[in-house]
Design a protein around this motif. Sequence first.
Motif, mmCIF file in Angstrom:
data_model
loop_
_atom_site.group_PDB
_atom_site.id
_atom_site.type_symbol
_atom_site.label_atom_id
_atom_site.label_comp_id
_atom_site.label_asym_id
_atom_site.label_seq_id
_atom_site.Cartn_x
_atom_site.Cartn_y
_atom_site.Cartn_z
ATOM 1 N N VAL A 52 -15.031 77.163 19.830
ATOM 2 C CA VAL A 52 -15.618 76.058 20.291
ATOM 3 C C VAL A 52 -14.613 75.459 21.662
ATOM 4 O O VAL A 52 -15.177 75.481 22.551
ATOM 5 N N LEU A 53 -13.287 75.567 21.655
ATOM 6 C CA LEU A 53 -13.015 74.903 22.525
ATOM 7 C C LEU A 53 -13.130 76.186 23.602
ATOM 8 O O LEU A 53 -12.992 76.010 25.289
ATOM 9 N N ARG A 54 -12.943 77.362 24.227
ATOM 10 C CA ARG A 54 -13.328 78.550 24.577
ATOM 11 C C ARG A 54 -14.808 77.543 25.103
ATOM 12 O O ARG A 54 -14.470 78.042 26.491
ATOM 13 N N GLY A 55 -15.518 77.470 24.559
ATOM 14 C CA GLY A 55 -16.736 77.368 24.668
ATOM 15 C C GLY A 55 -16.834 76.204 25.706
ATOM 16 O O GLY A 55 -17.670 76.131 27.085
ATOM 17 N N ILE A 56 -15.840 75.169 25.419
ATOM 18 C CA ILE A 56 -16.112 74.313 26.418
ATOM 19 C C ILE A 56 -15.334 74.571 27.900
ATOM 20 O O ILE A 56 -15.286 73.628 28.618
ATOM 21 N N ARG A 57 -14.494 75.059 27.777
ATOM 22 C CA ARG A 57 -13.281 75.997 28.882
ATOM 23 C C ARG A 57 -14.029 76.356 30.065
ATOM 24 O O ARG A 57 -14.400 76.508 30.548
ATOM 25 N N PHE A 58 -14.977 77.234 29.576
ATOM 26 C CA PHE A 58 -16.013 78.378 30.040
ATOM 27 C C PHE A 58 -16.992 77.637 30.469
ATOM 28 O O PHE A 58 -17.275 77.075 31.552
ATOM 29 N N HIS A 59 -17.736 76.213 29.426
ATOM 30 C CA HIS A 59 -18.999 74.815 30.774
ATOM 31 C C HIS A 59 -18.215 73.453 31.208
ATOM 32 O O HIS A 59 -18.686 72.826 31.401
ATOM 33 N N ALA A 60 -16.643 73.528 31.546
ATOM 34 C CA ALA A 60 -15.805 72.562 31.776
ATOM 35 C C ALA A 60 -16.763 71.860 33.306
ATOM 36 O O ALA A 60 -16.912 70.605 32.984
ATOM 37 N N PRO A 61 -16.740 72.361 34.045
ATOM 38 C CA PRO A 61 -17.446 72.213 35.274
ATOM 39 C C PRO A 61 -18.680 71.340 35.233
ATOM 40 O O PRO A 61 -19.356 69.985 35.658
ATOM 41 N N GLY B 239 -18.986 64.355 37.103
ATOM 42 C CA GLY B 239 -18.192 63.511 37.716
ATOM 43 C C GLY B 239 -17.158 64.816 38.178
ATOM 44 O O GLY B 239 -16.054 64.261 39.159
ATOM 45 N N LEU B 240 -16.939 66.015 38.091
ATOM 46 C CA LEU B 240 -15.984 67.103 38.581
ATOM 47 C C LEU B 240 -16.433 67.284 38.865
ATOM 48 O O LEU B 240 -17.654 68.265 38.124
ATOM 49 N N ASP B 241 -16.387 68.932 39.829
ATOM 50 C CA ASP B 241 -16.628 69.362 41.112
ATOM 51 C C ASP B 241 -16.052 70.689 40.374
ATOM 52 O O ASP B 241 -15.069 70.621 39.883
ATOM 53 N N ALA B 242 -17.337 71.932 40.257
ATOM 54 C CA ALA B 242 -15.874 73.315 39.965
ATOM 55 C C ALA B 242 -15.329 73.228 40.418
ATOM 56 O O ALA B 242 -13.885 74.218 39.990
ATOM 57 N N THR B 243 -14.915 73.627 42.098
ATOM 58 C CA THR B 243 -14.864 73.564 43.228
ATOM 59 C C THR B 243 -13.199 72.610 42.955
ATOM 60 O O THR B 243 -11.833 73.342 42.687
ATOM 61 N N ASP B 244 -13.650 71.701 42.382
ATOM 62 C CA ASP B 244 -11.924 70.943 42.460
ATOM 63 C C ASP B 244 -10.928 70.761 41.179
ATOM 64 O O ASP B 244 -10.005 71.264 41.253
ATOM 65 N N LEU B 245 -11.764 71.737 40.005
ATOM 66 C CA LEU B 245 -10.907 71.952 39.169
ATOM 67 C C LEU B 245 -10.178 73.325 39.417
ATOM 68 O O LEU B 245 -8.922 73.359 38.820
ATOM 69 N N ILE B 246 -10.958 73.995 39.845
ATOM 70 C CA ILE B 246 -10.238 75.188 40.036
ATOM 71 C C ILE B 246 -8.611 74.871 40.835
ATOM 72 O O ILE B 246 -8.017 76.064 40.816
#
Length: 405
Positions: A122-131, A136-143
């Motif tokens: 479940v945590l792996r799925g959250i990490r995969f779809h976190a953006p 309010g969080l962009d994928a590039t900002d998270l990276i």
Amino acid sequence: MATHALFESASGYAIFDIKLHENIGSHVKAVQDSINDLSKFGKMVTLVSFSPFKNAADALENINDISEGILSDHLKSLLELNLSKPKKGSKIVLAVSEVGLANSIFENLAIKCDASETSQEVLRGIRFHAPKLLKGLDATDLIKAQLGLGHSYSRAKLKFNVNRVDNMIIQAIALLDQLDKDVNLFAMRIREWYGYHFPELVKLVPDNYQYARIAQFIGDKETLTEEKLPELAILLEDDSTLAQNILDAARGSMGSSISEIDMLNISAFAARVVSIADYRKSLVNYLSEKMNLVAPSLTALLGERIGARLISHAGSLTNLSKYPASTVQILGAEKALFRALKTKGNTPKYGLLYHSSFIGRADPKHKGRISRFLANKCSIASRIDCYSGNSTTPPSTYPLLKTPR
């Protein structure tokens, strides 16, 4: 089964509410298949709260606490705010990725934690779809946040204890071995070069370092007089007899005369040889201090030079501590080992350990047994030096190392 999930990201902490846990909890394969599909996984989890870090320093402090299994004040306040204290019969179970952190949460807040395979998926799925799950969080900002935090975390780990960095030992012993070759080569050159002018000095002063200093001091042999004898004797460790012999040899020398420009070049080269030899002595002192600080047990057992060569050959003190005693015994004799295995001959009994005084004092028939026994002690000493949190002060000698009867 977990009812909530704690997600640690580079930007902050997030708490998710896990739905349909009774259905998906017993089917790990079903969880794995639904993770890649956001439309399915979005029905399993719902964001409850997201608490960002204040700055990069706060993020680094929190990630260090997570790696060490410590519950930080930031995370503690977030859990207390969003997860009420469980009462008797409460079904609140928090999915946590780190077992050490889960134990700290349970000890401090009495919240049941789960780190099973289902919770990890479940945590792996959250990490995969976190953006997409964290609004309010962009994928590039998270990276970018992950990259910056990763660099900061690595730098902090490297700077954890600068005094116990064995890379300096590897460089120092490599430079020391190179200086030994250079000093010997340059000493032979100065003997040959100055020998055209004063050939008798070679037999009178056999030491290379002394020869370079004497050649620099005398210069043109015609200028050596009785007034220079006290200073010459000081360079010869107060040996006035040898100084008088050098003076007599200079007066009756068979060497050829030399021009002033040639003598200037010879004197400059002699001064350079003396400076390199002096630097070599300071490097030996530095290596001794560094070895006593980084690997005191190994240094007391083998000495600074051999211990440093073992660390350099292994690549690091950590690598050396992971080697079994049989590998430490033949470290440095790999070519002889593979040649013996290929030709089915006798394998070598020692490598770098051959230069140890324990093996040097042993009888030829006992050298193999002493080498095997010494390798066992070296393996233990390197592990003590590598993994011991406190600096140890080993004895100057090891009474257990005795020649077997």
